[in-house]
Design a protein around this motif. Structure first.
Motif, PDB file in Angstrom:
ATOM      1  N   GLN A 204       0.560  -1.134  -0.165  1.00  0.00           N
ATOM      2  CA  GLN A 204       0.021   0.022  -0.182  1.00  0.00           C
ATOM      3  C   GLN A 204       0.939   1.120  -0.002  1.00  0.00           C
ATOM      4  OE1 GLN A 204      -3.010   0.469  -0.645  1.00  0.00           O
ATOM      5  NE2 GLN A 204      -3.145   2.510  -0.035  1.00  0.00           N
ATOM      6  N   GLU A 242      -6.929  -4.563   3.478  1.00  0.00           N
ATOM      7  CA  GLU A 242      -7.790  -5.045   2.142  1.00  0.00           C
ATOM      8  C   GLU A 242      -6.614  -5.403   1.215  1.00  0.00           C
ATOM      9  OE1 GLU A 242     -10.430  -5.670   1.782  1.00  0.00           O
ATOM     10  OE2 GLU A 242     -10.460  -5.733  -0.620  1.00  0.00           O
ATOM     11  N   VAL A 243      -5.319  -4.818   1.238  1.00  0.00           N
ATOM     12  CA  VAL A 243      -4.533  -5.091   0.308  1.00  0.00           C
ATOM     13  C   VAL A 243      -4.029  -6.587   0.428  1.00  0.00           C
ATOM     14  CG1 VAL A 243      -2.020  -4.891  -0.489  1.00  0.00           C
ATOM     15  CG2 VAL A 243      -3.741  -2.946  -0.407  1.00  0.00           C
ATOM     16  N   ARG A 245      -5.658  -8.917   2.300  1.00  0.00           N
ATOM     17  CA  ARG A 245      -6.809  -9.830   1.615  1.00  0.00           C
ATOM     18  C   ARG A 245      -6.485 -10.152   0.246  1.00  0.00           C
ATOM     19  NH1 ARG A 245     -11.824 -10.813   1.187  1.00  0.00           N
ATOM     20  NH2 ARG A 245     -12.078  -8.682   0.420  1.00  0.00           N
ATOM     21  N   GLU A 246      -6.381  -9.042  -0.685  1.00  0.00           N
ATOM     22  CA  GLU A 246      -6.593  -9.377  -1.792  1.00  0.00           C
ATOM     23  C   GLU A 246      -5.259 -10.223  -2.415  1.00  0.00           C
ATOM     24  OE1 GLU A 246      -7.821  -6.088  -4.282  1.00  0.00           O
ATOM     25  OE2 GLU A 246      -9.138  -5.453  -2.512  1.00  0.00           O
ATOM     26  N   LEU A 247      -3.989  -9.582  -1.714  1.00  0.00           N
ATOM     27  CA  LEU A 247      -2.984 -10.624  -2.506  1.00  0.00           C
ATOM     28  C   LEU A 247      -3.069 -11.916  -2.172  1.00  0.00           C
ATOM     29  CD1 LEU A 247       0.213 -10.555  -2.802  1.00  0.00           C
ATOM     30  CD2 LEU A 247       0.472 -10.343  -0.307  1.00  0.00           C
ATOM     31  N   GLN A 249      -5.609 -13.338  -1.972  1.00  0.00           N
ATOM     32  CA  GLN A 249      -6.835 -13.851  -3.055  1.00  0.00           C
ATOM     33  C   GLN A 249      -6.194 -14.107  -4.509  1.00  0.00           C
ATOM     34  OE1 GLN A 249     -10.221 -11.926  -1.843  1.00  0.00           O
ATOM     35  NE2 GLN A 249     -10.492 -13.336   0.040  1.00  0.00           N
ATOM     36  N   ASN A 251      -4.661 -11.196  -6.522  1.00  0.00           N
ATOM     37  CA  ASN A 251      -4.527  -9.780  -7.018  1.00  0.00           C
ATOM     38  C   ASN A 251      -3.157  -9.701  -7.897  1.00  0.00           C
ATOM     39  OD1 ASN A 251      -3.675  -7.064  -7.412  1.00  0.00           O
ATOM     40  ND2 ASN A 251      -5.623  -6.477  -6.702  1.00  0.00           N
ATOM     41  N   GLU A 252      -3.108  -9.797  -8.822  1.00  0.00           N
ATOM     42  CA  GLU A 252      -1.793  -9.949  -9.778  1.00  0.00           C
ATOM     43  C   GLU A 252      -1.089  -8.739  -9.631  1.00  0.00           C
ATOM     44  OE1 GLU A 252      -2.316 -10.955 -13.735  1.00  0.00           O
ATOM     45  OE2 GLU A 252      -3.345 -12.742 -13.406  1.00  0.00           O
ATOM     46  N   GLN A 253      -1.559  -7.438  -9.720  1.00  0.00           N
ATOM     47  CA  GLN A 253      -0.912  -6.210  -9.375  1.00  0.00           C
ATOM     48  C   GLN A 253       0.054  -6.415  -8.152  1.00  0.00           C
ATOM     49  OE1 GLN A 253      -2.684  -2.570  -8.543  1.00  0.00           O
ATOM     50  NE2 GLN A 253      -0.806  -1.355  -8.410  1.00  0.00           N
ATOM     51  N   TYR A 254      -0.622  -6.887  -6.989  1.00  0.00           N
ATOM     52  CA  TYR A 254      -0.085  -6.776  -5.742  1.00  0.00           C
ATOM     53  C   TYR A 254       0.881  -7.980  -5.610  1.00  0.00           C
ATOM     54  CZ  TYR A 254      -4.124  -4.087  -4.083  1.00  0.00           C
ATOM     55  OH  TYR A 254      -4.899  -3.065  -4.153  1.00  0.00           O
ATOM     56  N   ARG A 255       0.620  -9.072  -6.336  1.00  0.00           N
ATOM     57  CA  ARG A 255       1.434 -10.246  -6.196  1.00  0.00           C
ATOM     58  C   ARG A 255       2.783  -9.722  -7.100  1.00  0.00           C
ATOM     59  NH1 ARG A 255       1.340 -15.689  -5.261  1.00  0.00           N
ATOM     60  NH2 ARG A 255       2.960 -16.662  -6.411  1.00  0.00           N
TER      61      ARG A 255
END
Ligand code: ARG
Length: 584
Positions: A204, A242-243, A245-247, A249, A251-255
């Motif tokens: 973030q 939230e980031v 959690r999405e990571l 799950q 999320n490609e950008q975060y990954r």
């Protein structure tokens, strides 16, 4: 103390007809029996013959080496049980020694009922020659090799390693080496912290600040910045959650950002471990690797009916009737569905069972995680994930000279790399610096806190790594000088003086120290033994002029004693991850 005759090798090899077979020389018996254990056998028998339990015969190395080499305190306890006079019990036991035993031992009865014991030269000579002929300290490999997973190191990616990580790496590495030496099948896994909130915080922050490229130096600022901000800024904190959690799950950008952070942090951790001479890990797995088994954790717990709902979260109740202390439930899934540190630890157990089928797990973290591991172990048992033995080696804090957790001069948490740099300033030789740090740590039982005192730990004298290295290097240079003048080590050691004998007894305790370190998870036992040997050697060396000794047989015996001493020091240091330089 009286000398006793020095017997030849042939005479020592045992005649097989003595009254007590345990008194045959070690050549004919179990090599792993050091003198102390041989004496314990003798005294156990003597106690029995005198009408007492064999257990009273335990012999220990004397705490008054000026009086005797060994002592047995069993007469005191035996007398207490029988309401007898301990002096009488001791006399009765001594009276039961066989003639042969009396021939090789000096036994004195001291008030209030100690048996003071010294072995004669022949017994010590037999033992030290056996040690000299053996390249693993007469310590046999374990009959039943166990598969042991060691989980240590555990850096959290994104965060720089701090001094707390020092202990996990150094103690874990020593335990791994010790277990391997004993012939166990060892597996190390660093178990990276790479899947929790710190990831979301870093990501973030990176996004908000438009950072596109970063290296280790930037990362050192990113995490502290993000974690400070999250404390003041609730919105930022919520976004980071939230980031995360999405990571988790996918999320490609975060990954993509996460992978960059991971690579940088792993490289940094490797550099720090190298500097500490921590062996490369067999597996660089982490919380993220365990991901793929989280589903199985949840499914199996659910199938067994263990999973309970608690305000949207999924938990397992762990409290048992016989618990003396409250045992809170373990949370498997948060109400939003996110998993926790405990969940990934359980998933890692599923993976390790499948890949390694270990007999044992040993985890290293600081003491703040005691409850966490109790919960994880109990859940793994309850759900039948594993029937292996679980141990958490929980270590204390590294404090500064003020007794508070070690900080930098400016008050921040001390990073491992800063501490290494401070030590290298005093000790430029990398091997010596590593020795200073590792011995400073490993001489303490893991559960104890200790103070990191730079000047003290880098000194050439006292209980320090450099002191141990100087001792080993000094012996090496005497042996080298001897070789230059054509003086050769003999193939036979006949310890004559009290100082020589004290050194032999110290050397003879090395195998036992290793076993103790392994079973109690205290590498400090090996460290204690090193200081004992080094101290006894230095006393011996101060009293005898080795190179100028005219009696060639005596000089040859001493030179061989020197080489056994050096080899023993090198083996023990190696188990603690310390290498001896050629010169200092
Ligand atoms: N990453 C954790 C920490 O920094 C240590 C990991 C220990 N191992 C484990 N399996 N939980 O505290």
């Amino acid at each position: 103390m009286q000398g006793g005759n020095i017997l030849s090798r042939e005479q020592l090899s045992g005649d097989g007809e003595s009254g007590n077979p345990k008194l045959l020389t070690v050549r004919d018996t179990d090599k792993s029996m050091n003198i102390k254990r041989q004496l314990t056998n003798i005294f156990a028998d003597a106690f029995e013959r005198a009408g007492y339990a064999a257990e009273f015969g335990t012999v220990i190395v004397s705490d008054r080496p000026d009086l005797c080499q060994f002592q047995c305190n069993g007469a005191l306890t035996a007398a207490k049980q029988r309401k007898a006079n301990p002096m009488d019990v001791a006399a009765a036991v001594a009276g039961k020694l066989t003639e042969r035993e009396r021939g090789i031992l000096t036994v004195e009865i001291a008030r209030p009922g100690f048996l003071n014991i010294s072995a004669d030269g022949a017994l010590l000579s037999a033992r030290v020659n056996t040690l000299a002929d053996d390249d693993r300290l007469c310590l046999p490999k374990a009959d039943a090799a166990r598969t042991i997973v060691f989980d240590y190191g555990g850096p959290t990616i994104g965060k720089p390693l701090h001094v707390g990580h020092l202990r996990s790496a150094v103690i874990g590495d020593a335990m791994y080496r010790i277990a391997e030496f004993l012939g166990h099948r060892v597996i190390s896994d660093v178990h990276l912290g790479d899947w929790g909130l710190p990831m979301g915080l870093c990501i973030q922050w990176i996004i908000e600040n438009g950072i596109t490229e970063f290296g280790n130096d930037e990362l050192k600022i990113i995490y502290p910045g993000a974690s400070a901000k999250a404390k003041e800024d609730a919105e930022f904190a919520a976004k980071a959650q939230e980031v995360t959690r999405e990571l988790q799950q996918g999320n490609e950008q975060y990954r993509a950002i996460w992978l960059q952070i991971r690579d940088i942090s792993v490289a940094d951790a490797k550099a720090n471990y190298d500097a500490l001479n921590v062996r490369d890990f067999d597996y660089w797995y982490g919380e993220s690797t365990a991901q793929s088994d989280v589903g199985e954790v949840v499914a199996r717990l659910d199938e067994l009916g263990l999973l309970k709902d608690s305000g949207g979260a999924k938990i397992v109740e762990l409290q048992r009737d016989d618990d003396k202390e409250p045992m809170p439930p373990i949370i498997i899934l948060k109400s939003g569905g996110g998993e926790l540190y405990s969940t990934t630890d359980l998933a890692a157990i599923i993976q390790r069972e499948r890949d390694f089928a270990p007999d044992e797990y040993r985890y290293l973290t600081d003491q703040r995680q005691i409850l966490h591991f109790k919960q994880v172990f109990r859940t793994a048992r309850l759900a039948g994930f594993s029937s292996a033995e679980f141990t958490h080696i929980a270590f204390g804090t590294v404090n500064g000279a003020d007794g508070k957790p070690f900080k930098t001069r400016t008050g921040g948490a001390m990073q491992l790399s800063d501490m290494l740099a401070d030590v290298r300033e005093i000790l430029p030789d990398a091997k010596v610096a590593t020795a200073a740090i590792r011995i400073a740590d490993l001489q303490n039982q893991p559960s104890r806190d200790y103070k990191f005192e730079l000047d003290k730990f880098t000194a050439a004298e006292g209980k320090t790594g450099p002191y141990l290295l100087y001792t080993a290097v000094r012996i090496g240079s005497v042996l080298m000088k001897a070789a230059e003048v054509g003086a050769e080590a003999g193939d036979y050691i006949a310890p004559e003086s009290a100082k020589e004998r004290a050194l032999v007894i110290a050397l003879d305790s090395a195998g036992e120290a290793i076993l103790k370190a392994f079973s109690l998870n205290i590498p400090s036992a090996v460290c204690d033994c090193l200081f004992d040997i080094a101290g006894k050697f230095n006393e011996f060396y101060a009293e005898h002029r080795i190179l100028s000794e005219r009696d060639e047989v005596r000089r040859a015996s001493w030179l061989r004693l020197l080489s056994v001493t050096r080899r023993t020091l090198i083996i023990l240091l190696e188990l603690l991850g310390v290498e001896v330089p050629e010169r200092m």
